[in-house]
Enzyme design. Structure first.
Site, PDB file in Angstrom:
ATOM      1  N   TYR A  34      65.386  22.906  79.356  1.00 58.25           N
ATOM      2  CA  TYR A  34      65.650  23.025  80.787  1.00 58.25           C
ATOM      3  C   TYR A  34      67.148  22.997  81.030  1.00 58.25           C
ATOM      4  CZ  TYR A  34      61.631  23.038  83.897  1.00 58.25           C
ATOM      5  OH  TYR A  34      60.555  23.411  84.640  1.00 58.25           O
ATOM      6  N   ARG A  44      62.403  41.295  78.870  1.00 58.95           N
ATOM      7  CA  ARG A  44      62.049  41.407  80.286  1.00 58.95           C
ATOM      8  C   ARG A  44      62.855  40.366  81.052  1.00 58.95           C
ATOM      9  NH1 ARG A  44      58.334  44.838  79.594  1.00 58.95           N
ATOM     10  NH2 ARG A  44      58.105  45.243  81.816  1.00 58.95           N
TER      11      ARG A  44
END
Ligand code: DSN
Length: 425
Positions: A46, A229
């Protein structure tokens, strides 16, 4: 992999990709390095915030990866600023709207059936509920010329806060200087959604709207750019601390955009994808990527010519970029869904597509859309385009003859096995 079901599906998808020709113009094949980066341990981390300014500890490596991605993107597109955190094309566009436009204000984009994208204000999307979208389109669908007079008149009347140049099914080049002149006259920010052609711009095979005076460029990273992507937003202006609010002034666009991405509409950035974006940008800086981009355009022109020779009516009668849209209803009396399904049967993958002012609905439209980014990555050259056009023509002509379709399917498969996937190399 221990999950046998997923492992089998991955193997099946790899086989499908290896044994068929990918003609969807928004798809491509990434390198082994990009695959390795996206499958890396950065997925575990994170890192809300920006390099050097994070809310969680343990950022010694993520900071370096994100900074590398930013620095490479800025060099590639010649921008003052790059935000590499945007998860995908739709949120990238939404972040720019959110950064600059208040609810109820106006944004101008290309008419959707003329090639504009869903995120440019399709009714039913979130941006269309929040902002007022107005349109421009082609003056002449035979040449693809945009009606710049109508654009100016509409812009003067509706005072858009943003004018978007960009498309997902328009095969010609836009005149960016004309957009800039109109935007400057009405005080609109110029935003280029270059998702389809960013790789061709990076390679300098097509013009860069930022060079023409656009303030913002958004793009996905997985089409002609040939990466994972994801998305990228480049802009010009002063890059300042994204944790400090700034005035809504043009020069503050980079900071307004960073703040719109995080914490505006996203939480934690996907660091594994950002690592893969950094690899992609590095690959796009190499001389061989320029060769690739030029070949995409050569293949596209050749494929368009060969299709037209065989009776395919192309929207705008040709192409200046990597894609083409064929009106199969006018050419062969079938809709795009039937054409897509027939071609799928022989291993040629493309998509059904609405054509300008299409009388048919989007799920059974009049056209198909195809392009050359993926097959060029695979190594195909101009001579191969003649073969593809011939297969397409034969399959459509003999669409009810399973024997002929089976033969064509075998030919396509044999041909494909001569061209390994980039991830095999
Ligand atoms: N889905 C993309 C395309 O195929 O053009 C655009 O979002």
């Amino acid at each position: 992999m221990r999950d046998k079901k997923i492992q089998d599906l991955i193997a099946a998808e790899e086989k499908r990709q290896r044994e068929g020709l990918e003609l969807i113009p928004s798809e491509n094949y990434v390198s082994r390095d990009v695959l390795n980066a996206i499958g890396s341990v950065f997925t575990n981390k994170y890192s809300e915030g920006f390099p050097g300014k994070r809310y969680y500890g343990g950022q010694i490596n993520t900071d370096k990866v994100e900074q590398l991605a930013i620095d490479r993107a800025k060099i590639l597109f010649g921008s003052d600023h790059a935000n590499v955190q945007s998860h995908s094309g739709a949120p990238a566009n939404e972040a720019v709207y959110y950064a600059w436009v208040e609810p109820g204000e106006t944004i101008m984009g290309m008419e959707l059936s003329h090639g504009g994208h869903l995120t440019h204000g399709r009714p039913g999307t979130m941006p269309a509920k929040i902002f007022n979208f107005v349109r421009y389109g082609m003056k002449d669908v035979e040449t693809g010329e945009i009606d710049y007079d109508q654009m100016l008149q509409t812009a003067k009347k509706t005072k858009p806060r943003i004018i978007i140049a960009g498309f997902s099914s328009y095969p010609r080049e836009l005149d960016y200087k004309k957009f800039v002149a109109i935007g400057n006259e009405v005080g609109a920010v110029l935003m280029a959604d270059m998702a389809h052609i960013a790789g061709l711009i990076a390679a300098k095979a097509l013009a860069n709207p930022l060079d023409a005076g656009f303030q913002v460029m958004t793009t996905t990273t997985h089409k002609t750019l040939r990466g994972p992507r994801g998305a990228l937003i480049c802009s010009n202006g002063t890059v300042s601390n994204p944790f400090q609010p700034v005035d809504k002034k043009l020069t503050n666009l980079p900071t307004l955009i960073d703040r719109a991405v995080f914490p505006g509409i996203q939480g934690g950035p996907h660091m594994h994808t950002i690592a893969a974006k950094a690899v992609t940008f590095g690959e796009a800086m190499k001389p061989e990527f320029k060769v690739y981009a030029r070949q995409v355009l050569k293949n596209s022109k050749k494929l368009a010519d060969e299709l037209m020779k065989r009776g395919f009516k192309l929207v705008t009668n040709g192409t200046d970029n990597h894609m083409m849209v064929a009106d199969v209803k006018a050419s062969f009396g079938i809709d795009g869904k039937v054409a897509e399904e027939v071609l799928d049967k022989i291993g040629l993958t493309l998509n059904k597509q609405i054509i300008p002012d299409d009388p048919l609905p989007p799920y059974k439209p009049s056209g198909i859309r195809l392009g050359t980014p993926a097959i060029t990555t695979r190594g195909l050259k101009e001579a191969d385009m003649t073969q593809i056009a011939e297969w397409m023509s034969q399959a459509i002509k003999h669409r009810r003859d399973d024997k002929i379709l089976n033969r064509l399917s075998k030919e396509v498969k044999e041909f494909c096995l001569k061209f390994p996937l980039p991830s095999d190399r």
